[in-house]
Design a protein around this motif. Structure first.
Motif, PDB file in Angstrom:
ATOM      1  N   HIS A 107      27.128  82.540  11.032  1.00 24.19           N
ATOM      2  CA  HIS A 107      27.777  82.489  12.353  1.00 24.19           C
ATOM      3  C   HIS A 107      28.758  83.644  12.508  1.00 24.19           C
ATOM      4  CE1 HIS A 107      27.019  77.837  12.677  1.00 24.19           C
ATOM      5  NE2 HIS A 107      25.917  78.539  12.646  1.00 24.19           N
ATOM      6  N   ALA A 108      29.514  83.935  11.429  1.00 30.13           N
ATOM      7  CA  ALA A 108      30.476  85.040  11.482  1.00 30.13           C
ATOM      8  C   ALA A 108      29.754  86.375  11.677  1.00 30.13           C
ATOM      9  CB  ALA A 108      31.322  85.060  10.203  1.00 30.13           C
ATOM     10  N   ILE A 109      28.622  86.559  11.003  1.00 34.20           N
ATOM     11  CA  ILE A 109      27.830  87.789  11.185  1.00 34.20           C
ATOM     12  C   ILE A 109      27.370  87.882  12.624  1.00 34.20           C
ATOM     13  CG2 ILE A 109      25.652  88.917  10.576  1.00 34.20           C
ATOM     14  CD1 ILE A 109      26.032  87.782   7.722  1.00 34.20           C
ATOM     15  N   TRP A 110      26.873  86.782  13.177  1.00 40.15           N
ATOM     16  CA  TRP A 110      26.411  86.765  14.563  1.00 40.15           C
ATOM     17  C   TRP A 110      27.554  87.138  15.510  1.00 40.15           C
ATOM     18  CZ3 TRP A 110      27.555  84.451  19.155  1.00 40.15           C
ATOM     19  CH2 TRP A 110      26.585  84.511  20.157  1.00 40.15           C
ATOM     20  N   GLY A 111      28.734  86.562  15.289  1.00 38.70           N
ATOM     21  CA  GLY A 111      29.882  86.854  16.153  1.00 38.70           C
ATOM     22  C   GLY A 111      30.300  88.315  16.072  1.00 38.70           C
ATOM     23  N   PHE A 112      30.314  88.858  14.875  1.00 35.68           N
ATOM     24  CA  PHE A 112      30.681  90.255  14.706  1.00 35.68           C
ATOM     25  C   PHE A 112      29.686  91.167  15.412  1.00 35.68           C
ATOM     26  CE2 PHE A 112      30.136  94.199  12.257  1.00 35.68           C
ATOM     27  CZ  PHE A 112      31.381  94.765  12.477  1.00 35.68           C
ATOM     28  N   LEU A 129      27.226  95.471  19.143  1.00 30.10           N
ATOM     29  CA  LEU A 129      25.932  96.081  19.427  1.00 30.10           C
ATOM     30  C   LEU A 129      25.764  96.499  20.882  1.00 30.10           C
ATOM     31  CD1 LEU A 129      23.687  93.728  17.302  1.00 30.10           C
ATOM     32  CD2 LEU A 129      24.582  95.971  16.699  1.00 30.10           C
ATOM     33  N   LYS A 130      25.009  97.603  21.059  1.00 29.41           N
ATOM     34  CA  LYS A 130      24.705  98.137  22.389  1.00 29.41           C
ATOM     35  C   LYS A 130      23.263  98.617  22.412  1.00 29.41           C
ATOM     36  CE  LYS A 130      29.382  99.760  23.090  1.00 29.41           C
ATOM     37  NZ  LYS A 130      30.274 100.878  23.180  1.00 29.41           N
ATOM     38  N   LYS A 131      22.750  98.862  23.582  1.00 27.45           N
ATOM     39  CA  LYS A 131      21.434  99.449  23.840  1.00 27.45           C
ATOM     40  C   LYS A 131      20.317  98.723  23.104  1.00 27.45           C
ATOM     41  CE  LYS A 131      23.348 103.917  25.007  1.00 27.45           C
ATOM     42  NZ  LYS A 131      23.365 105.338  24.746  1.00 27.45           N
ATOM     43  N   ASP A 132      19.481  99.463  22.345  1.00 31.77           N
ATOM     44  CA  ASP A 132      18.315  98.859  21.677  1.00 31.77           C
ATOM     45  C   ASP A 132      18.721  97.781  20.680  1.00 31.77           C
ATOM     46  OD1 ASP A 132      16.615 100.489  23.076  1.00 31.77           O
ATOM     47  OD2 ASP A 132      16.338 101.934  21.441  1.00 31.77           O
ATOM     48  N   ALA A 133      19.820  97.998  19.977  1.00 30.79           N
ATOM     49  CA  ALA A 133      20.289  97.005  19.013  1.00 30.79           C
ATOM     50  C   ALA A 133      20.685  95.719  19.735  1.00 30.79           C
ATOM     51  CB  ALA A 133      21.465  97.551  18.205  1.00 30.79           C
ATOM     52  N   ARG A 134      21.236  95.846  20.936  1.00 30.65           N
ATOM     53  CA  ARG A 134      21.626  94.673  21.721  1.00 30.65           C
ATOM     54  C   ARG A 134      20.386  93.881  22.125  1.00 30.65           C
ATOM     55  NH1 ARG A 134      25.636  91.395  21.835  1.00 30.65           N
ATOM     56  NH2 ARG A 134      26.597  91.074  23.815  1.00 30.65           N
ATOM     57  N   THR A 135      19.315  94.585  22.459  1.00 29.35           N
ATOM     58  CA  THR A 135      18.059  93.921  22.814  1.00 29.35           C
ATOM     59  C   THR A 135      17.538  93.115  21.627  1.00 29.35           C
ATOM     60  OG1 THR A 135      17.548  95.719  24.329  1.00 29.35           O
ATOM     61  CG2 THR A 135      15.719  94.298  23.686  1.00 29.35           C
ATOM     62  N   GLN A 136      17.596  93.701  20.433  1.00 32.95           N
ATOM     63  CA  GLN A 136      17.194  92.982  19.220  1.00 32.95           C
ATOM     64  C   GLN A 136      18.069  91.744  19.016  1.00 32.95           C
ATOM     65  OE1 GLN A 136      14.633  93.642  17.126  1.00 32.95           O
ATOM     66  NE2 GLN A 136      14.013  95.350  18.411  1.00 32.95           N
ATOM     67  N   PHE A 137      19.355  91.909  19.236  1.00 31.22           N
ATOM     68  CA  PHE A 137      20.309  90.811  19.085  1.00 31.22           C
ATOM     69  C   PHE A 137      19.969  89.670  20.044  1.00 31.22           C
ATOM     70  CE2 PHE A 137      24.175  88.640  20.413  1.00 31.22           C
ATOM     71  CZ  PHE A 137      24.722  88.269  19.198  1.00 31.22           C
ATOM     72  N   ASN A 138      19.702  90.018  21.299  1.00 29.43           N
ATOM     73  CA  ASN A 138      19.423  88.999  22.320  1.00 29.43           C
ATOM     74  C   ASN A 138      18.103  88.268  22.081  1.00 29.43           C
ATOM     75  OD1 ASN A 138      21.826  89.502  23.668  1.00 29.43           O
ATOM     76  ND2 ASN A 138      20.892  91.009  25.035  1.00 29.43           N
ATOM     77  N   SER A 139      17.217  88.852  21.272  1.00 29.30           N
ATOM     78  CA  SER A 139      15.933  88.194  21.026  1.00 29.30           C
ATOM     79  C   SER A 139      16.045  87.071  19.986  1.00 29.30           C
ATOM     80  CB  SER A 139      14.894  89.222  20.557  1.00 29.30           C
ATOM     81  OG  SER A 139      15.183  89.673  19.249  1.00 29.30           O
ATOM     82  N   CYS A 140      17.200  86.932  19.346  1.00 27.74           N
ATOM     83  CA  CYS A 140      17.402  85.894  18.320  1.00 27.74           C
ATOM     84  C   CYS A 140      18.115  84.683  18.911  1.00 27.74           C
ATOM     85  CB  CYS A 140      18.228  86.450  17.159  1.00 27.74           C
ATOM     86  SG  CYS A 140      17.378  87.736  16.249  1.00 27.74           S
ATOM     87  N   ASP A 141      17.977  83.559  18.236  1.00 29.70           N
ATOM     88  CA  ASP A 141      18.647  82.338  18.667  1.00 29.70           C
ATOM     89  C   ASP A 141      20.155  82.448  18.455  1.00 29.70           C
ATOM     90  OD1 ASP A 141      16.257  81.158  19.380  1.00 29.70           O
ATOM     91  OD2 ASP A 141      15.970  80.226  17.410  1.00 29.70           O
ATOM     92  N   LEU A 142      20.888  81.626  19.183  1.00 34.05           N
ATOM     93  CA  LEU A 142      22.342  81.601  19.117  1.00 34.05           C
ATOM     94  C   LEU A 142      22.824  81.288  17.703  1.00 34.05           C
ATOM     95  CD1 LEU A 142      24.821  81.723  21.059  1.00 34.05           C
ATOM     96  CD2 LEU A 142      24.713  79.242  21.145  1.00 34.05           C
ATOM     97  N   LEU A 143      23.794  82.054  17.213  1.00 26.76           N
ATOM     98  CA  LEU A 143      24.460  81.889  15.928  1.00 26.76           C
ATOM     99  C   LEU A 143      23.557  82.101  14.706  1.00 26.76           C
ATOM    100  CD1 LEU A 143      26.738  78.814  16.733  1.00 26.76           C
ATOM    101  CD2 LEU A 143      27.378  81.230  16.724  1.00 26.76           C
ATOM    102  N   GLN A 144      22.456  82.797  14.891  1.00 28.78           N
ATOM    103  CA  GLN A 144      21.541  83.104  13.785  1.00 28.78           C
ATOM    104  C   GLN A 144      21.817  84.516  13.260  1.00 28.78           C
ATOM    105  OE1 GLN A 144      19.426  80.861  12.368  1.00 28.78           O
ATOM    106  NE2 GLN A 144      20.478  79.454  13.763  1.00 28.78           N
ATOM    107  N   GLY A 145      22.954  84.677  12.601  1.00 29.02           N
ATOM    108  CA  GLY A 145      23.407  85.977  12.135  1.00 29.02           C
ATOM    109  C   GLY A 145      22.470  86.639  11.138  1.00 29.02           C
ATOM    110  N   TYR A 146      21.922  85.864  10.217  1.00 23.39           N
ATOM    111  CA  TYR A 146      21.027  86.442   9.220  1.00 23.39           C
ATOM    112  C   TYR A 146      19.747  86.965   9.865  1.00 23.39           C
ATOM    113  CZ  TYR A 146      24.103  84.273   5.792  1.00 23.39           C
ATOM    114  OH  TYR A 146      25.194  83.913   5.040  1.00 23.39           O
TER     115      TYR A 146
END
Length: 190
Positions: free
Chosen positions: A23-28, A33-50
């Motif tokens: 969860h801490a990784i997800w929050g950080f 994250l921005k741009k393409d990395a943000r798109t990757q981030f948004n494709s994952c479920d909530l609080l799934q940092g790993y």
């Protein structure tokens, strides 16, 4: 490993601790994250940092290989310099591209290979004359060779255009271009 398990037990159930770290990784990452990395981030479920971290790692590895391939193509097949006026600026770009490639790939390109590549892209009107120099002085460093190329080009341009035209070309716009070239040259030397 035993020490890690003992520390986890002190802080509660290991599964809960691992989940909290995720969860801490997800929050950080949510904040960073921005741009393409943000798109990757948004494709994952909530609080799934790993899971976010795994996808980002795969994305970075793919992007690095694509970037390395494009740099390798530019190194192997550089665009020829057609005009003498462009030689100084293009040499700076050539050296910067070589430095970038070495930084990304970790491969070391020898000075002799760089000299040969540089000779290949120079305008035909000076290439043959410089080829004589590179064969007569094979031990000459790349930087001395580049200095010689730049002095030769400047001398040819000066005598071809004459001093009056040369002085007119050193106006404000030309001066600004030289400042940019100087900064690129300094960056290439670092």
């Amino acid at each position: 490993m035993r020490h890690v398990r003992e520390e986890l037990r002190k802080h509660g159930d290991p599964a809960d601790v691992i989940r909290e770290v995720g969860h801490a990784i997800w929050g950080f990452l949510n904040l960073c994250l921005k741009k393409d990395a943000r798109t990757q981030f948004n494709s994952c479920d909530l609080l799934q940092g790993y899971e976010v971290w795994r996808k980002l790692h795969a994305h970075v590895r793919r992007s690095r290989s694509i970037y390395l391939s494009s740099l390798r193509q530019k190194i192997r097949h550089p665009v020829a310099i057609k005009r003498l006026e462009d030689v100084t600026h293009r040499i700076i770009k050539f050296m910067t591209m070589n430095r970038e490639y070495q930084g990304v790939a970790g491969d070391v390109i020898t000075e002799q290979e760089k000299k040969a590549d540089l000779l290949d892209i120079l305008p035909r009107e000076i290439r043959e004359h410089l080829l004589w120099r590179s064969t007569e002085k094979p031990e000459e460093s790349l930087h001395h060779f580049i200095d010689h190329v730049n002095m030769t080009v400047n001398s040819i341009l000066f005598h071809r255009d004459g001093p009056s035209k040369q002085l007119m070309q050193t106006g404000r716009a030309q001066g600004e271009q030289h400042e940019d070239e100087f900064e690129e040259a300094l960056n290439a030397l670092e």
